[in-house]
Write a protein that holds these residues in place. Structure first.
Motif, PDB file in Angstrom:
ATOM      1  N   PRO A  55      26.733   2.466   5.665  1.00  0.00           N
ATOM      2  CA  PRO A  55      25.799   1.356   5.423  1.00  0.00           C
ATOM      3  C   PRO A  55      24.577   1.356   6.321  1.00  0.00           C
ATOM      4  N   LEU A  56      24.600   2.118   7.413  1.00  0.00           N
ATOM      5  CA  LEU A  56      23.494   2.108   8.357  1.00  0.00           C
ATOM      6  C   LEU A  56      22.624   3.342   8.174  1.00  0.00           C
ATOM      7  N   GLY A  57      21.309   3.146   8.243  1.00  0.00           N
ATOM      8  CA  GLY A  57      20.364   4.250   8.144  1.00  0.00           C
ATOM      9  C   GLY A  57      19.132   3.954   8.979  1.00  0.00           C
ATOM     10  N   GLY A  58      18.226   4.915   9.001  1.00  0.00           N
ATOM     11  CA  GLY A  58      16.964   4.692   9.684  1.00  0.00           C
ATOM     12  C   GLY A  58      16.947   5.040  11.143  1.00  0.00           C
ATOM     13  N   GLY A  59      18.068   5.473  11.732  1.00  0.00           N
ATOM     14  CA  GLY A  59      18.099   5.843  13.136  1.00  0.00           C
ATOM     15  C   GLY A  59      18.779   7.177  13.321  1.00  0.00           C
ATOM     16  N   LEU A  60      18.106   8.121  13.951  1.00  0.00           N
ATOM     17  CA  LEU A  60      18.706   9.431  14.178  1.00  0.00           C
ATOM     18  C   LEU A  60      19.636   9.438  15.381  1.00  0.00           C
ATOM     19  N   ALA A  61      19.339   8.613  16.403  1.00  0.00           N
ATOM     20  CA  ALA A  61      20.137   8.635  17.625  1.00  0.00           C
ATOM     21  C   ALA A  61      21.177   7.527  17.664  1.00  0.00           C
ATOM     22  N   GLY A  62      20.882   6.379  17.060  1.00  0.00           N
ATOM     23  CA  GLY A  62      21.819   5.272  17.110  1.00  0.00           C
ATOM     24  C   GLY A  62      21.221   4.030  16.482  1.00  0.00           C
TER      25      GLY A  62
ATOM     26  N   SER B 131      28.258  13.228  10.686  1.00  0.00           N
ATOM     27  CA  SER B 131      27.412  12.564   9.700  1.00  0.00           C
ATOM     28  C   SER B 131      26.046  13.234   9.629  1.00  0.00           C
ATOM     29  N   ARG B 132      25.427  13.052   8.500  1.00  0.00           N
ATOM     30  CA  ARG B 132      24.026  13.436   8.311  1.00  0.00           C
ATOM     31  C   ARG B 132      23.219  12.158   8.234  1.00  0.00           C
ATOM     32  N   GLN B 133      22.109  12.097   8.976  1.00  0.00           N
ATOM     33  CA  GLN B 133      21.315  10.880   9.069  1.00  0.00           C
ATOM     34  C   GLN B 133      19.841  11.207   8.863  1.00  0.00           C
ATOM     35  N   THR B 134      19.106  10.239   8.331  1.00  0.00           N
ATOM     36  CA  THR B 134      17.673  10.432   8.083  1.00  0.00           C
ATOM     37  C   THR B 134      16.890   9.259   8.657  1.00  0.00           C
TER      38      THR B 134
ATOM     39  N   ALA C 146       7.022   8.667   6.487  1.00  0.00           N
ATOM     40  CA  ALA C 146       7.359   9.924   5.822  1.00  0.00           C
ATOM     41  C   ALA C 146       6.886   9.883   4.377  1.00  0.00           C
ATOM     42  N   GLY C 147       6.362  10.997   3.927  1.00  0.00           N
ATOM     43  CA  GLY C 147       5.854  11.054   2.563  1.00  0.00           C
ATOM     44  C   GLY C 147       5.268  12.413   2.267  1.00  0.00           C
ATOM     45  N   ALA C 148       4.124  12.418   1.561  1.00  0.00           N
ATOM     46  CA  ALA C 148       3.531  13.676   1.125  1.00  0.00           C
ATOM     47  C   ALA C 148       3.072  14.531   2.300  1.00  0.00           C
ATOM     48  N   ARG C 149       2.618  13.890   3.417  1.00  0.00           N
ATOM     49  CA  ARG C 149       2.071  14.665   4.522  1.00  0.00           C
ATOM     50  C   ARG C 149       2.943  14.636   5.778  1.00  0.00           C
ATOM     51  N   ALA C 150       4.001  13.895   5.757  1.00  0.00           N
ATOM     52  CA  ALA C 150       4.895  13.837   6.912  1.00  0.00           C
ATOM     53  C   ALA C 150       6.336  13.960   6.431  1.00  0.00           C
ATOM     54  N   PRO C 151       7.157  14.735   7.131  1.00  0.00           N
ATOM     55  CA  PRO C 151       8.525  14.963   6.649  1.00  0.00           C
ATOM     56  C   PRO C 151       9.440  13.784   6.970  1.00  0.00           C
ATOM     57  N   VAL C 152      10.536  13.692   6.256  1.00  0.00           N
ATOM     58  CA  VAL C 152      11.629  12.807   6.624  1.00  0.00           C
ATOM     59  C   VAL C 152      12.435  13.497   7.727  1.00  0.00           C
ATOM     60  N   ALA C 153      12.624  12.819   8.836  1.00  0.00           N
ATOM     61  CA  ALA C 153      13.410  13.401   9.923  1.00  0.00           C
ATOM     62  C   ALA C 153      14.891  13.371   9.557  1.00  0.00           C
ATOM     63  N   VAL C 154      15.594  14.456   9.892  1.00  0.00           N
ATOM     64  CA  VAL C 154      16.999  14.614   9.522  1.00  0.00           C
ATOM     65  C   VAL C 154      17.781  15.068  10.750  1.00  0.00           C
ATOM     66  N   ALA C 155      19.001  14.563  10.880  1.00  0.00           N
ATOM     67  CA  ALA C 155      19.861  14.988  11.983  1.00  0.00           C
ATOM     68  C   ALA C 155      21.304  15.073  11.513  1.00  0.00           C
TER      69      ALA C 155
ATOM     70  N   SER D 116      15.745  17.986  12.591  1.00  0.00           N
ATOM     71  CA  SER D 116      14.539  18.624  12.064  1.00  0.00           C
ATOM     72  C   SER D 116      13.576  17.536  11.614  1.00  0.00           C
ATOM     73  N   GLY D 117      12.303  17.912  11.513  1.00  0.00           N
ATOM     74  CA  GLY D 117      11.299  16.956  11.062  1.00  0.00           C
ATOM     75  C   GLY D 117      10.865  15.962  12.109  1.00  0.00           C
ATOM     76  N   LEU D 118      11.105  16.233  13.396  1.00  0.00           N
ATOM     77  CA  LEU D 118      10.691  15.332  14.466  1.00  0.00           C
ATOM     78  C   LEU D 118       9.214  15.560  14.770  1.00  0.00           C
ATOM     79  N   LEU D 119       8.416  14.504  14.739  1.00  0.00           N
ATOM     80  CA  LEU D 119       6.986  14.641  15.056  1.00  0.00           C
ATOM     81  C   LEU D 119       6.814  14.539  16.568  1.00  0.00           C
ATOM     82  N   GLU D 120       6.447  15.674  17.165  1.00  0.00           N
ATOM     83  CA  GLU D 120       6.268  15.764  18.614  1.00  0.00           C
ATOM     84  C   GLU D 120       4.852  16.237  18.898  1.00  0.00           C
ATOM     85  N   PRO D 121       4.268  15.836  20.054  1.00  0.00           N
ATOM     86  CA  PRO D 121       2.905  16.272  20.379  1.00  0.00           C
ATOM     87  C   PRO D 121       2.848  17.769  20.651  1.00  0.00           C
TER      88      PRO D 121
END
Length: 855
Positions: free
Chosen positions: A319-326, A614-617, A640-649, A676-681
């Motif tokens: 039931p929970l989503g939206g957080g890769l770490a917790g 688990s796989r999380q996005t 996330a969308g056409a120009r930015a990826p969905v982050a997955v863990a 994957s898909g983490l936006l980092e500087p």
């Protein structure tokens, strides 16, 4: 007159080594006669008040005199009131609690407070007890079965309907109550200190049993903490005296192994080395963005306003989503659930108030308010360091330097109403505000950044942040097996940056708005299977404007999930789940399928072994500037969308909790995460990153991440002492994904700390509590990839409580030393831009005092 309470108290005192002066206690005042008389206590000795209450109600109270010596209380009892409730209110905030022995007989014991690791089972032991009666007649149901489904043990109610399962680790337990000829129920009961309430009365409805599977009542919560979940009660969250005496929730959580903060002693919460933006925050079922005040000095959650705190780290349930770490999931106190919090407090950082007010039997109101007092005692400081403006909200102003202003406030309101016997609705809203203003021309600046013929005066710079939520939630029980929860919400976060220079004004503004609806259904199929499913829809938009024009992003996320909680054997619990998600940005659609599996084995009450994968996005990115140990105030949201990826863990872990005795407990966890898909500087952040999406993505690129570690904790109780140890060995790395110019080399993540170790000692003696905490942490990573030196930080606190003028007062003084070993290296930012950055290394080394009143 023979006083049974006095005799029992004297016997208990002799048995446990307490005082033997019970007979010398002042005799009770005249007892109230029937017809509405009442007893009133104003700053009275607790022993005398207990004697008088026992005489007036017929309760038998067993206690040691040394336990109540020097404790004073205020309260009132009117003839005809519920005596159990009167006893609970009389003991509230005294450090003493009542254990029911049998009907109308209680033993008084010291009330343990503290933070609990895991699901809290290793900290203390207690008795799960109550009374089973007929719902219509109130007659006791002798022989009723009370079964703890997760542990495979239980009790049978006696002739008065009472039951007791002793020596259980404290926490929340799924309990099934049944009796031949009555409708069986399934509910959650707490072993103190998970709940401050006295033992409940369980009322069973008569019915004809038609099948071997009795009817079971589904509740709004899962039947016990899921693997990897930390479940804290509000009182435990408020008990750790750190973070400026505000009882800060994030300071409590950062004690747990694997959790830290961006600034060491303060800042946003870091979960296993991940960026703080990869942790999701939920309040009353509503996502909350950036719940921090004063640059993360402490969180926006007032601990007395929280009925439940549940922190999921690592693998998440479906039931929970939206957080890769917790995910940090909190529930606000509620007058309809019996919460009676009334708190006012004044400290060096903020003045605050919390109240839960019942309006009749069907409506309750919760109100929480807080307003900053920064500047009255603690002055914000500002300095120029390596080309960045570094602001410390508690650092103090340099003589002759600029006078920055830092202010904040927040408010929360929730109105709850019962709709019949099995439904209720909650309407809630929150507001949060932070403002910072800086006079740049008052700075003593070096030549490269002084105003000149080719450089205008810097003028004034102001930053402002706003957070808000508005929601309505409907919860109802249909029949005896199905529970429905429906929530509609609007959540938002906005930031505004203003630079008023001689050469003209420059404004940057960005807002994130999340509007959503969710529907979840829990259904109990049998005693072994409970299924849950639901749909969640969120429409998000990010709007921004700067000198380059107006920028906007739009995206929609739809998620469908299903969970089956299965108990094949009494000691085993399996929870397979599946979550399907779809993110749409115009014509671009990204779909994903995320399986999840949890397992839990508990052969007895003192050992729990758990694991999950688990796989999380995550479809919302928050971009933070990279400035070494500084956090740049300017940060941006990207959907996330056409120009930015969905982050997955992908995350997996195993752990165990073992309590060989009531005084000693251990926990250990081993985990691994691949992202994957983490936006980092890809380079040091610019002074003004702007809001244009293409411009932002030129400074940030998709990265892969990996993390692994082992976490250990121990707790030992001896008399008034509590000793704790919390530590972790971990590694967290990131690297550009395929195609990046660096060739995909791994480098340490910005907030990863290979070693963390904490030691805690707390002593409670009468009205006083003394605590000392020592923390050792690896240094953070610099922009060039090297690591700062290790940091050592010490904290101490002393608290005292008394009753005066009918209120329970708590005074707290604490001091937190600046860390030893903190690297003063300047940030890697351009000198021209003068971005505003914060240095939240910790609190100044001076005593800070807060005063709180409860009633």
């Amino acid at each position: 007159m023979h006083h049974p309470a006095r005799v029992l108290a004297l016997v208990a005192a002799l048995a446990v080594g307490g005082g033997v002066c019970a007979a010398q206690t002042a005799p009770p005042t005249a007892w109230p006669e029937p017809g509405g008389a009442e007893l009133t206590w104003t700053d009275a000795p607790l022993a005398d008040a207990l004697y008088e209450l026992a005489e007036a109600t017929g309760l038998e109270l067993v206690f040691a005199l040394r336990l109540v010596r020097e404790v004073r209380v205020s309260g009132r009892y009117r003839v005809g009131d519920d005596p159990d409730r009167a006893l609970r209110l009389l003991l509230r905030d005294t450090g003493v609690r009542a254990e029911r022995v049998r009907h109308r007989q209680y033993v008084l014991i010291r009330e343990p407070l503290g933070v609990r690791e895991g699901d809290g089972r290793e900290a203390y032991t207690g008795t799960l007890d109550g009374r089973v009666v007929d719902a219509e007649t109130g007659a006791p149901l002798w022989g009723a079965h009370v079964w703890l489904v997760d542990l495979g043990l239980g009790s049978v109610a006696g002739e008065t309907g009472t039951f007791a399962v002793p020596d259980l680790p404290t926490g929340t337990y799924a309990v099934r109550v049944s009796h031949v000829g009555y409708q069986a129920v399934r509910l959650e009961l707490d072993v103190f200190p998970a709940s401050p309430r006295l033992p409940p009365t369980l009322r069973l409805q008569a019915e004809t049993v038609e099948t071997p599977d009795a009817a079971v009542v589904a509740g709004p919560e899962a039947p016990g903490p899921a693997p990897g979940v930390t479940d804290l009660g509000a009182r435990q969250a408020a008990a750790v005296p750190y973070a400026l005496g505000e009882g800060d929730l994030s300071a409590t959580l950062s004690w747990l192994p694997g959790l830290s903060r961006t600034g060491g002693a303060s800042g946003a919460l870091v979960v296993r080395g991940a960026d703080p933006s990869r942790t999701r925050y939920v309040r009353d079922g509503v996502p909350l963005y950036e719940p921090w005040h004063a640059f993360g000095l402490f969180s926006a959650f007032q601990p007395e306003a929280l009925a439940r705190v549940r922190f999921h780290r690592g693998s998440l349930p479906a039931p929970l989503g939206g957080g890769l770490a917790g995910v940090l999931d909190v529930e606000t106190t509620d007058a309809l659930d019996g919460d009676t919090a009334r708190v006012v407090g004044l400290g060096a950082v903020a003045a605050r108030a919390v109240a839960d007010v019942p309006l009749g039997g069907a409506v309750g109101v919760h109100v929480g308010l807080r307003r900053s007092t920064l500047g009255a005692l603690l002055e914000p400081g500002l300095r120029l360091d390596g080309g960045a403006l570094v602001l410390d909200p508690t650092g103090g102003r340099a003589p002759g330097g600029p006078e920055p202003t830092v202010s904040f406030d927040d408010a929360a309101v929730k109105v709850s109403a019962r709709l019949g016997a099995q439904a209720r609705v909650d309407v809630a809203g929150t507001l949060g505000r932070d403002d910072v203003a800086v006079d740049l021309d008052a700075l003593d600046r070096p030549a490269p950044v002084r105003p000149g013929p080719d450089r205008p005066a810097l003028g004034r710079m102001a930053y402002g942040w706003r957070t808000s939520t508005l929601s309505a939630r409907y919860r109802a029980l249909y029949g005896s097996r199905t529970y429905l929860t429906a929530t509609a919400y609007r959540s938002g976060h906005g930031a505004r940056e203003e630079r008023d220079m001689a050469g003209g004004a420059e404004d940057v503004e960005q807002t994130l708005v999340d509007v959503g609806v969710s529907v979840g259904v829990e259904h109990v199929r049998s005693l072994r299977h409970e299924v849950e499913g639901g749909v969640q829809v969120a429409a998000r938009r990010v709007d921004g404007a700067d000198a380059g024009g107006v920028a906007a992003q739009r995206a929609t996320e739809v998620a469908v999930y299903a969970v089956d909680t299965w108990r094949p054997w009494p000691s085993w619990q399996l929870q397979p789940g599946l979550r399907a998600e779809l993110v749409a940005d115009g014509a671009d659609v990204q779909a994903s399928l995320s399986p999840r599996l949890f397992a839990r084995w508990s052969p007895d009450a003192r050992l729990v072994v758990r694991g999950g994968v688990s796989r999380q996005t995550q479809a919302v990115h928050r971009l933070r500037g990279s400035a070494g140990r500084y956090d740049l105030a300017a940060s941006r949201w990207v959907l996330a969308g056409a120009r930015a990826p969905v982050a997955v863990a992908w995350q997996g872990g195993v752990g165990a909790e073992w309590a060989p005795s009531a005084a000693l407990a251990f926990s250990a966890d081993l985990y691994a995460r691949r992202s994957s898909g983490l936006l980092e500087p890809t380079a040091p952040a610019a002074a003004d990153p702007g809001v244009d999406l293409d411009g932002l993505l030129r400074q940030y690129a998709p990265h892969a991440g990996r993390a692994a570690g082992v976490e250990l904790a121990a707790r030992y109780l001896r008399g008034p002492w509590t000793l704790g140890l919390s530590g972790a060995l971990a590694r967290a790395d990131v690297r550009p994904e395929v195609g990046e110019p660096t060739g995909g080399a791994w480098r340490p993540s910005r907030y990863g700390r290979p070693l963390t170790l904490g030691l805690l000692a707390e002593r409670r003696a009468g009205p006083f509590t003394t605590a000392v905490r020592l923390d050792l942490e690896s240094g953070l990573v610099r922009p060039d990839g090297t690591r700062e030196g290790a940091e050592v930080r010490a904290s101490a606190a002393v608290g005292a409580g008394l009753t005066l003028l009918g209120l329970r007062w708590t005074a707290l003084a604490q001091v937190t030393a600046r860390p030893v070993g903190a690297d003063p290296a300047p940030p890697a930012v351009a000198a021209d831009g003068l971005p505003l950055a914060t240095d939240a290394r910790g609190l100044p080394a001076l005593p800070l005092v807060t005063l709180t009143a409860r009633w």
